[in-house]
Scaffold this motif. Structure first.
Motif, short mmCIF file in Angstrom:
data_model
loop_
_atom_site.label_atom_id
_atom_site.label_comp_id
_atom_site.label_asym_id
_atom_site.label_seq_id
_atom_site.Cartn_x
_atom_site.Cartn_y
_atom_site.Cartn_z
N ALA A 124 -7.46 4.45 -5.62
CA ALA A 124 -7.17 2.96 -5.28
C ALA A 124 -8.07 2.05 -5.56
O ALA A 124 -9.05 2.64 -5.37
N LYS A 125 -7.97 0.76 -5.40
CA LYS A 125 -8.89 0.22 -6.08
C LYS A 125 -9.21 -1.56 -4.73
O LYS A 125 -9.41 -2.32 -4.73
N THR A 126 -7.81 -1.47 -3.36
CA THR A 126 -7.74 -2.30 -3.45
C THR A 126 -8.61 -3.12 -1.79
O THR A 126 -9.83 -3.95 -2.23
N VAL A 127 -9.10 -1.82 -1.24
CA VAL A 127 -9.90 -2.02 -0.21
C VAL A 127 -11.25 -0.74 0.03
O VAL A 127 -11.86 -0.85 0.48
N CYS A 128 -10.91 0.61 -1.11
CA CYS A 128 -11.50 1.43 -1.15
C CYS A 128 -10.32 2.60 -1.65
O CYS A 128 -9.60 1.97 -2.51
N SER A 129 -11.47 3.75 -2.24
CA SER A 129 -10.91 4.54 -3.21
C SER A 129 -9.91 5.26 -3.07
O SER A 129 -9.44 6.11 -3.78
N SER A 130 -9.25 5.33 -1.65
CA SER A 130 -8.55 6.37 -1.14
C SER A 130 -6.87 5.65 -1.02
O SER A 130 -7.24 5.02 0.35
N PHE A 131 -5.65 6.07 -1.38
CA PHE A 131 -4.69 5.57 -1.33
C PHE A 131 -3.97 6.17 0.48
O PHE A 131 -3.59 4.62 1.47
N GLU A 132 -4.60 7.00 0.64
CA GLU A 132 -3.95 7.26 2.62
C GLU A 132 -4.54 7.09 3.31
O GLU A 132 -4.15 6.41 3.79
N PHE A 148 0.42 -1.26 -0.36
CA PHE A 148 0.33 0.07 -0.24
C PHE A 148 0.81 1.15 0.17
O PHE A 148 0.71 1.96 -0.59
N ALA A 149 2.33 1.16 0.58
CA ALA A 149 3.04 2.77 0.84
C ALA A 149 3.46 3.12 -0.76
O ALA A 149 3.85 3.54 -1.11
N ILE A 150 3.92 1.36 -1.20
CA ILE A 150 4.49 1.50 -2.94
C ILE A 150 3.57 1.73 -3.75
O ILE A 150 3.42 3.32 -4.04
N ASP A 151 1.85 1.82 -3.65
CA ASP A 151 0.96 1.15 -4.52
C ASP A 151 1.01 4.03 -4.39
O ASP A 151 0.43 4.09 -5.14
N ALA A 152 0.75 4.22 -2.76
CA ALA A 152 0.65 5.43 -2.79
C ALA A 152 1.09 6.61 -2.80
O ALA A 152 1.05 7.57 -3.97
N ILE A 153 2.89 6.01 -2.89
CA ILE A 153 4.00 6.74 -3.73
C ILE A 153 4.06 7.22 -5.20
O ILE A 153 3.37 8.28 -5.67
N PHE A 154 3.00 6.02 -5.74
CA PHE A 154 3.94 5.99 -7.41
C PHE A 154 2.48 6.24 -7.65
O PHE A 154 2.06 6.10 -9.17
N LEU A 155 0.88 5.85 -7.18
CA LEU A 155 -0.40 6.14 -7.54
C LEU A 155 -0.95 5.24 -8.40
O LEU A 155 -0.78 5.24 -9.27
N ASN A 156 -0.38 3.72 -7.85
CA ASN A 156 -1.27 3.03 -8.42
C ASN A 156 -2.50 2.53 -8.43
O ASN A 156 -2.64 2.34 -7.45
N GLU A 157 -3.03 2.64 -9.47
CA GLU A 157 -4.44 2.53 -9.42
C GLU A 157 -4.80 1.41 -9.88
O GLU A 157 -6.62 0.67 -9.91
N ASP A 158 -4.11 0.29 -10.24
CA ASP A 158 -4.48 -0.72 -10.72
C ASP A 158 -4.29 -1.92 -9.66
O ASP A 158 -4.06 -3.11 -10.65
N ARG A 159 -3.93 -1.74 -8.71
CA ARG A 159 -3.79 -2.79 -7.40
C ARG A 159 -5.36 -2.87 -7.25
O ARG A 159 -6.18 -3.06 -6.47
N HIS A 160 -5.62 -4.02 -7.21
CA HIS A 160 -6.85 -5.33 -7.15
C HIS A 160 -6.93 -6.05 -6.87
O HIS A 160 -4.91 -6.87 -6.82
N THR A 161 -7.74 -7.32 -6.45
CA THR A 161 -6.52 -8.54 -5.60
C THR A 161 -6.47 -9.75 -6.90
O THR A 161 -5.62 -9.88 -6.22
N HIS A 162 -6.65 -9.29 -8.39
CA HIS A 162 -5.84 -10.15 -8.76
C HIS A 162 -4.31 -9.94 -9.21
O HIS A 162 -3.67 -10.94 -9.71
N ASN A 163 -4.32 -8.53 -8.75
CA ASN A 163 -1.90 -8.40 -9.05
C ASN A 163 -1.80 -8.82 -6.77
O ASN A 163 -1.21 -7.28 -6.90
N ILE A 164 -2.40 -9.31 -6.44
CA ILE A 164 -1.79 -9.49 -5.44
C ILE A 164 -1.83 -10.71 -5.47
O ILE A 164 -2.56 -11.79 -5.34
#
Length: 172
Positions: free
Chosen positions: A107-115, A46-62
């Motif tokens: 964000a797309k993993t558990v909510c729409s906010s990276f923060e 989540f830290a990496i995704d927040a820093i780089f604004l990775n909007e494609d982190r959904h459960t198929h990418n974990i």
């Protein structure tokens, strides 16, 4: 991962509370795989995704790795193709204000906010990653990249330095 006839994503999104979504994700992966410390892994992701604004982190990418003998291991982080406002054709055209555009990324993993998802993971599992790059490092990397126009490189630099300021507590 299929949980009692439904996918992990469906299980996560059947839970209203975002903290419980993170907890559910971690507990399910640990229960199914036997991997300990998956919360630390998610906190880093989540830290990496927040820093780089990775909007494609959904459960198929974990993912986790399986060696075929029923032993699971953590998988390297992958699929960052949706990061750094990379869709310059439709969603984030060049010439737009990078700061305004960065606020639109969801964000797309558990909510729409990276923060929010990073904050939740850090509260549950700790802050488990730090970064040490600076403007000179960004310049060196971007100078070595061929095939991108200057406008794209400048935008990436502006975005990275903006994110570095936003998440300064993650930097040495």
């Amino acid at each position: 991962m299929n949980l009692f006839g439904k996918g992990l994503n469906a299980g996560i999104y059947s839970i209203a509370d975002h903290t419980e979504r993170v907890r559910f994700l971690v507990e399910q992966v640990e229960n199914v795989t036997g991997i300990k410390g998956f919360g630390t892994y998610i906190s880093k992701m989540f830290a990496i995704d927040a820093i780089f604004l990775n909007e494609d982190r959904h459960t198929h990418n974990i993912s986790v790795l399986w060696d075929g003998a029923r032993e699971y291991r953590l998988c390297p982080f992958y699929d960052h193709g949706g990061a750094l406002l990379s869709d310059t054709t439709l969603d984030y055209p060049l010439g737009c204000n990078v700061y305004d555009e960065s606020a639109k990324v969801k964000a797309k993993t558990v909510c729409s906010s990276f923060e929010e998802q990073l904050d939740i993971a850090e509260k549950l599992y700790g802050s488990n990653i730090s970064f040490s790059w600076n403007e000179k490092d960004v310049d060196e990397v971007l100078d070595g990249i061929r095939g991108y126009e200057t406008a794209v490189k400048n935008r990436v630099k502006d975005l990275l330095l903006w994110q570095r300021r936003r998440y300064s507590y993650l930097f040495d």
